[in-house]
Design an enzyme around this catalytic site. Sequence first.
Site, short mmCIF file in Angstrom:
data_model
loop_
_atom_site.label_atom_id
_atom_site.label_comp_id
_atom_site.label_asym_id
_atom_site.label_seq_id
_atom_site.Cartn_x
_atom_site.Cartn_y
_atom_site.Cartn_z
CE LYS A 130 -3.31 -2.84 -0.03
NZ LYS A 130 -3.74 -3.24 -1.37
CD GLU A 214 -5.05 5.95 3.67
OE1 GLU A 214 -4.49 5.40 2.73
OE2 GLU A 214 -6.23 5.71 4.00
CG HIS A 249 -13.41 -2.30 7.55
ND1 HIS A 249 -13.36 -0.96 7.27
CD2 HIS A 249 -13.06 -2.43 8.84
CE1 HIS A 249 -12.97 -0.31 8.36
NE2 HIS A 249 -12.79 -1.18 9.33
NE ARG A 306 -9.17 -9.05 -5.03
CZ ARG A 306 -10.33 -8.51 -4.67
NH1 ARG A 306 -11.40 -8.68 -5.41
NH2 ARG A 306 -10.42 -7.79 -3.57
#
Lengths: 523, 160
Positions: A130, A214, A249, A306
């Site tokens: 990431k 973040e 999530h 994907r």
Amino acid sequence: MTPNFTHHSLLATHHLKKCLIANRGEIAVRIIRACRELGIHAVAVYSEADSHAYHVQLADEAYNIGAASPTESYLNITKLIDIARKSGCDCVHPGYGFLSESEQFAQAVIDAGLTWVGPSPDSIRLMGVKTEARALMQQAGVPLVPGFQSDYAADDEFLVAAESIGYPVMVKAAGGGGGKGIRVVYQPDTLAEALASARHEAQNAFGDPRVFLEKYIESARHVEIQILADSHGNTLHLFERECSAQRRHQKIIEESPSPLLTDDLRTRMGAAAVEAARAVGYVNAGTVEFLVTPDGEFYFLEMNTRLQVEHPVTEFVTGLDIVKWQFLIADGQPLPFTQPEVTQRGHAIECRIYAEDPRNHFLPAIGKVLTFIPPAGPGIRVDSGIQSGDAITIHYDPMIAKLIVYGHTRAETINRMQQALANTVILGVTTNISFLRALLANPAFLAGEVDTGFVDANLESLLPAEIPVPDIALIIAALTDSRNIRHDNVGASLRPPTNANRDSHTPWSRADSFRLGHKKEQG
Amino acid sequence: MQFQINSEIFNVNISPLSDDQFTVTIGEQTHIIRTESLADGGWLLQMNGQQIIAYSAAQGSERYVFVNGENFTLTVPDARSTRRKTAAGAGDLTTQMPGQVVSVLVAAGESVTRGQTLVILEAMKMEIRVAAPSDGVVKRLLVTKGQVVERGQLLLEFES
């Protein structure tokens, strides 16, 4: 208007002959269907728990790859490559989950001289870490959530960075996704603890303890853009999917178009997604995920290298078969349409039907699906790997089916989805259908205002009320038992030659015969 | 026939009138239904002029019913608890296992409807709701909140 492909002869002239499908369940079934249309022989693999599964029956050939545990079977690269070679496959499709985002598996497929139906190992690696993805996106000018990354920085540096970003902040794992290694921090005094526990979780989950910060954007929306890119430099987007209806999530309901986006925002996000894909030289189907703030700012979240679970939503509104295009792109075909020729028409919604109990903390409902009768009708698509008689086990995802519905408008589609869910018969295991119906009927969902925190914050009110048992249900239960009694009174010669199904009122049901080789069910 | 759902027990009597017609009695209610069995455990039912398609399946003592978009799981009580149940005086409500009265939700002389919870017991860490078997009147209360009760003890006198 959907693009007109009739003048392209591509579908008949690809070179792929035989595909190993390195997956199971509904996505394996979905890929087999694409293979059929393309004239590609489909080779299935299965673990010991899946020997009677639908994807195994549907394939042209099927091979046992080991024990039920995924590490022994669906995650075993050596066994998969070995079977692909021995069965004479020329390509491998990984589906989603399992090895779909494994750079090692993609490389092993290529090294074996086979075609990998997916992006290059390089693209997978660049987007997989990431922090590296963030750095690349910054260079490409793709908007990023304000954050801080520095490999192995001390806690003090994180503390200073968090102050300048502004609380709340999110601690995220550099090495992976899926909700693992994520902590939301509201106060400076809990940051050190969050860093330590996120590092620990990340090390366990991804073998990489690196974390980054973040800004945590509250009441954000999750909007993702579908990408198709060929190996000739054509990178197109297939518009957005709104996936804000999430529980812990995990996406529950996805739709396209997003009720949030204006045409201007849609165009800018589409262009940013194309830039993101180009920045890693992306080829094949992929998805760029964005967070959208209430004031219409959008930020890059991550790229999924994907096929996505929710791809059918896009297939409905664009009329394009994403899985077929994955094969054709992998075969080296150029995309025969341009961005303006890709259109978004009508409205599509997907609901994920899980064997789980909303009234018992959404715990998976393990057991046998005695009866599964999917709904049908205009604009209704069911992607499922389950048949009546199949068991939901502890080994794999407890998803029973994806129900995807298409309509002219959002309102029509929601109504159609309600009807489709009400006509989905699943007996034997508890499902989340009543929960999905309550969410679809919620005023916030109807208004298109659900953000990523909505479901978790309103869980209590979304739990459907327990309905007192109506007489009609008791009547049917009584009829069921009275018929069983009558069947038992019938001469033995008239009954099917098995007594394994004495409990079942449908002795002709194929369910039980499937279990004959199953040691646990055999009793 | 007996079915249990959330510790509430329902008595269902079914008797055939013809090959496809039945009389079903649940509590005080009697229904005449016409039925046809369909594939995959389906039922086509005609009742009060309405037509309904439903599905059912059985596994062990569980009966799964899907009707009008809703699922219901009913349990066939095991033979022992059934015997206890039938041994109790008709119309009177007795405990099925030793426990403690958590609350008494009705008063003597009160009219109640079928399925209404009358008394809540706690036994083996489970809450057990004792419900009215039919519409009727609570004639006399024989337990109070907090009282420890034995198996088979009469909780209240009930008149349909």
